[in-house]
Structures are given as C-alpha cells and as structure tokens.
Design a protein around this motif. Structure first.
Motif, PDB file in Angstrom:
ATOM      1  N   ARG A  36       0.882  -1.168   0.000  1.00 42.92           N
ATOM      2  CA  ARG A  36       0.000   0.000   0.000  1.00 42.92           C
ATOM      3  C   ARG A  36       0.921   1.220   0.000  1.00 42.92           C
ATOM      4  NH1 ARG A  36      -5.046   1.329   4.052  1.00 42.92           N
ATOM      5  NH2 ARG A  36      -5.961   2.922   2.706  1.00 42.92           N
ATOM      6  N   ASP A  37       0.906   1.958  -1.097  1.00 43.11           N
ATOM      7  CA  ASP A  37       1.820   3.089  -1.208  1.00 43.11           C
ATOM      8  C   ASP A  37       1.399   4.209  -0.256  1.00 43.11           C
ATOM      9  OD1 ASP A  37      -0.123   4.724  -2.502  1.00 43.11           O
ATOM     10  OD2 ASP A  37       0.593   4.175  -4.491  1.00 43.11           O
ATOM     11  N   GLU A  38       2.203   5.245  -0.196  1.00 41.54           N
ATOM     12  CA  GLU A  38       1.962   6.328   0.752  1.00 41.54           C
ATOM     13  C   GLU A  38       0.667   7.092   0.467  1.00 41.54           C
ATOM     14  OE1 GLU A  38       5.646   8.514   0.693  1.00 41.54           O
ATOM     15  OE2 GLU A  38       6.535   7.167   2.175  1.00 41.54           O
ATOM     16  N   ASP A  39       0.146   6.995  -0.772  1.00 37.48           N
ATOM     17  CA  ASP A  39      -1.137   7.621  -1.106  1.00 37.48           C
ATOM     18  C   ASP A  39      -2.316   6.719  -0.773  1.00 37.48           C
ATOM     19  OD1 ASP A  39       0.036   9.970  -2.048  1.00 37.48           O
ATOM     20  OD2 ASP A  39       0.224   9.187  -4.085  1.00 37.48           O
ATOM     21  N   GLY A  40      -2.040   5.478  -0.336  1.00 34.98           N
ATOM     22  CA  GLY A  40      -3.111   4.549   0.036  1.00 34.98           C
ATOM     23  C   GLY A  40      -3.511   3.591  -1.059  1.00 34.98           C
ATOM     24  N   ASP A  41      -2.879   3.665  -2.231  1.00 43.84           N
ATOM     25  CA  ASP A  41      -3.204   2.757  -3.333  1.00 43.84           C
ATOM     26  C   ASP A  41      -2.510   1.414  -3.129  1.00 43.84           C
ATOM     27  OD1 ASP A  41      -4.749   4.684  -4.678  1.00 43.84           O
ATOM     28  OD2 ASP A  41      -2.953   5.526  -5.614  1.00 43.84           O
ATOM     29  N   TYR A  42      -3.176   0.352  -3.564  1.00 52.09           N
ATOM     30  CA  TYR A  42      -2.628  -1.005  -3.437  1.00 52.09           C
ATOM     31  C   TYR A  42      -1.928  -1.426  -4.722  1.00 52.09           C
ATOM     32  CZ  TYR A  42      -5.390  -1.475   0.793  1.00 52.09           C
ATOM     33  OH  TYR A  42      -5.897  -1.317   2.053  1.00 52.09           O
ATOM     34  N   HIS A  43      -0.819  -2.158  -4.562  1.00 59.26           N
ATOM     35  CA  HIS A  43      -0.045  -2.688  -5.678  1.00 59.26           C
ATOM     36  C   HIS A  43       0.379  -4.105  -5.324  1.00 59.26           C
ATOM     37  CE1 HIS A  43       0.438   1.437  -7.227  1.00 59.26           C
ATOM     38  NE2 HIS A  43       0.580   1.752  -5.946  1.00 59.26           N
ATOM     39  N   ALA A  44       0.461  -4.951  -6.332  1.00 60.97           N
ATOM     40  CA  ALA A  44       0.952  -6.315  -6.134  1.00 60.97           C
ATOM     41  C   ALA A  44       2.085  -6.551  -7.124  1.00 60.97           C
ATOM     42  CB  ALA A  44      -0.162  -7.332  -6.342  1.00 60.97           C
ATOM     43  N   PHE A  75      12.181  -0.338  -6.907  1.00 66.98           N
ATOM     44  CA  PHE A  75      11.317  -0.740  -8.009  1.00 66.98           C
ATOM     45  C   PHE A  75      10.059   0.112  -8.012  1.00 66.98           C
ATOM     46  CE2 PHE A  75      13.896  -4.392  -6.993  1.00 66.98           C
ATOM     47  CZ  PHE A  75      14.255  -4.890  -8.230  1.00 66.98           C
ATOM     48  N   ASP A  76       9.631   0.521  -9.214  1.00 68.58           N
ATOM     49  CA  ASP A  76       8.376   1.237  -9.386  1.00 68.58           C
ATOM     50  C   ASP A  76       7.240   0.235  -9.207  1.00 68.58           C
ATOM     51  OD1 ASP A  76       5.983   2.315 -10.698  1.00 68.58           O
ATOM     52  OD2 ASP A  76       7.303   3.892 -11.440  1.00 68.58           O
ATOM     53  N   LEU A  77       6.326   0.503  -8.295  1.00 72.54           N
ATOM     54  CA  LEU A  77       5.231  -0.423  -8.006  1.00 72.54           C
ATOM     55  C   LEU A  77       4.207  -0.498  -9.135  1.00 72.54           C
ATOM     56  CD1 LEU A  77       4.726   0.515  -4.262  1.00 72.54           C
ATOM     57  CD2 LEU A  77       5.633  -1.653  -5.157  1.00 72.54           C
ATOM     58  N   ARG A  78       4.150   0.511  -9.996  1.00 71.53           N
ATOM     59  CA  ARG A  78       3.181   0.514 -11.103  1.00 71.53           C
ATOM     60  C   ARG A  78       3.671  -0.268 -12.304  1.00 71.53           C
ATOM     61  NH1 ARG A  78       3.417   6.726 -10.070  1.00 71.53           N
ATOM     62  NH2 ARG A  78       5.516   5.983 -10.437  1.00 71.53           N
ATOM     63  N   THR A  79       4.990  -0.249 -12.539  1.00 65.99           N
ATOM     64  CA  THR A  79       5.542  -0.876 -13.747  1.00 65.99           C
ATOM     65  C   THR A  79       6.441  -2.069 -13.456  1.00 65.99           C
ATOM     66  OG1 THR A  79       7.519   0.526 -13.756  1.00 65.99           O
ATOM     67  CG2 THR A  79       5.537   1.368 -14.913  1.00 65.99           C
ATOM     68  N   GLY A  80       6.975  -2.148 -12.239  1.00 66.17           N
ATOM     69  CA  GLY A  80       7.936  -3.188 -11.903  1.00 66.17           C
ATOM     70  C   GLY A  80       9.355  -2.860 -12.336  1.00 66.17           C
ATOM     71  N   LYS A  89      16.729  -5.782 -14.070  1.00 72.00           N
ATOM     72  CA  LYS A  89      15.564  -6.450 -14.648  1.00 72.00           C
ATOM     73  C   LYS A  89      14.310  -6.077 -13.879  1.00 72.00           C
ATOM     74  CE  LYS A  89      18.233 -10.538 -15.928  1.00 72.00           C
ATOM     75  NZ  LYS A  89      18.432 -11.965 -15.651  1.00 72.00           N
ATOM     76  N   PRO A  90      13.196  -5.875 -14.603  1.00 69.27           N
ATOM     77  CA  PRO A  90      11.934  -5.567 -13.914  1.00 69.27           C
ATOM     78  C   PRO A  90      11.387  -6.787 -13.164  1.00 69.27           C
ATOM     79  CG  PRO A  90      11.570  -5.726 -16.278  1.00 69.27           C
ATOM     80  CD  PRO A  90      13.052  -5.876 -16.055  1.00 69.27           C
ATOM     81  N   ILE A  91      10.458  -6.529 -12.264  1.00 71.28           N
ATOM     82  CA  ILE A  91       9.745  -7.589 -11.552  1.00 71.28           C
ATOM     83  C   ILE A  91       8.309  -7.621 -12.057  1.00 71.28           C
ATOM     84  CG2 ILE A  91      11.182  -7.566  -9.475  1.00 71.28           C
ATOM     85  CD1 ILE A  91       9.035  -5.742  -8.181  1.00 71.28           C
ATOM     86  N   PRO A  92       7.648  -8.780 -12.015  1.00 72.07           N
ATOM     87  CA  PRO A  92       6.253  -8.850 -12.450  1.00 72.07           C
ATOM     88  C   PRO A  92       5.337  -7.993 -11.572  1.00 72.07           C
ATOM     89  CG  PRO A  92       7.214 -11.048 -12.328  1.00 72.07           C
ATOM     90  CD  PRO A  92       8.191 -10.105 -11.693  1.00 72.07           C
ATOM     91  N   VAL A  93       4.340  -7.390 -12.214  1.00 75.47           N
ATOM     92  CA  VAL A  93       3.300  -6.608 -11.543  1.00 75.47           C
ATOM     93  C   VAL A  93       1.970  -7.294 -11.832  1.00 75.47           C
ATOM     94  CG1 VAL A  93       2.130  -4.375 -11.442  1.00 75.47           C
ATOM     95  CG2 VAL A  93       4.599  -4.477 -11.832  1.00 75.47           C
ATOM     96  N   TYR A  94       1.167  -7.484 -10.798  1.00 76.84           N
ATOM     97  CA  TYR A  94      -0.102  -8.200 -10.926  1.00 76.84           C
ATOM     98  C   TYR A  94      -1.278  -7.250 -10.724  1.00 76.84           C
ATOM     99  CZ  TYR A  94       3.168 -12.017 -10.131  1.00 76.84           C
ATOM    100  OH  TYR A  94       4.244 -12.859 -10.205  1.00 76.84           O
ATOM    101  N   PRO A  95      -2.392  -7.488 -11.438  1.00 80.64           N
ATOM    102  CA  PRO A  95      -3.579  -6.645 -11.274  1.00 80.64           C
ATOM    103  C   PRO A  95      -4.168  -6.765  -9.870  1.00 80.64           C
ATOM    104  CG  PRO A  95      -3.754  -7.999 -13.260  1.00 80.64           C
ATOM    105  CD  PRO A  95      -2.574  -8.492 -12.495  1.00 80.64           C
ATOM    106  N   VAL A  96      -4.587  -5.623  -9.339  1.00 82.01           N
ATOM    107  CA  VAL A  96      -5.227  -5.550  -8.027  1.00 82.01           C
ATOM    108  C   VAL A  96      -6.597  -4.915  -8.211  1.00 82.01           C
ATOM    109  CG1 VAL A  96      -5.117  -4.499  -5.731  1.00 82.01           C
ATOM    110  CG2 VAL A  96      -3.020  -5.251  -6.842  1.00 82.01           C
TER     111      VAL A  96
END
Length: 115
Positions: A36-44, A75-80, A89-96
């Motif tokens: 949960r980023d500092e703005d309150g949005d969730y990322h996986a 790592f950018d939580l939106r793009t990985g 190398k980027p990391i996988p990002v999953y839909p939330v």
C-alpha cells in the motif's frame, strides 16, 4: 482472470507491505508483495527481487516504490521497473482490485499482459 483474496482493506496501512503466497495458474505458490503506497493505493508485485533473490515485502516503501532491503535497488510499483542499481531487470506486476472491504490480486497474468 482469476482474482484471489489477498487481504482486507484495513490489513495494510499506507507505506506498508506484506508477503503473500497465492495460487499460480498451475497450482504452485506465487510469492507476492502486496504494497500500500503512501497515497493509500494497493499494488501487487513479485516478492522476489530480480537482483538479489530476497523478499521485497521486507523492504521500505517510499512514495510509489519499494526498496530491496539487501542491496538497495528500488522498483516502481506501477511498472515493476528498477529505478536504481544493482537491479537491472523488472519484476512482475499483478492486477489488483478492491471488492468492498477485500483486496484481490490476480497472479494468472501480469499487468504488461493486460495492456
């Protein structure tokens, strides 16, 4: 897409992360960092750093990034995408998605596959 229950909305405060193991498409466990980023949005994202093979959920959350606790890669939580070395190398990002008080994550696809 098969979204799975990850947690309830109140389980994470802004700026926090937790490690989850969700069921992958073949039934094997998929390590996920739910953030949960500092703005309150969730990322996986994948809970495994692409450089050091350690848990990202144990790292520090700042803005919309998570930092690997071992070597300091961010790592950018939106793009990985890695934002600092040594990771390249980027990391996988999953839909939330939010469903009432539940946070759902779909590890069957990555965000890049959805775009």
């Amino acid at each position: 897409m098969t979204a799975q229950l990850a947690c309830d909305v109140g389980d994470l405060e802004p700026g926090e992360a937790m490690r989850l193991e969700l069921d992958g498409p073949d039934g094997s466990p998929v390590p996920v960092a739910l953030v949960r980023d500092e703005d309150g949005d969730y990322h996986a994202v994948s809970d495994i750093c692409s450089h050091g093979q350690v848990s990202l959920s144990a790292g520090e959350v700042e803005g919309c990034t998570v930092e690997c606790w071992l070597h300091g890669s961010q790592f950018d939580l939106r793009t990985g995408n890695p934002l600092s070395l040594p990771a390249t190398k980027p990391i996988p990002v999953y839909p939330v998605q939010l469903d009432g008080e539940h946070v759902l994550v779909d590890v069957d696809v990555t965000v890049d596959a959805v775009r």
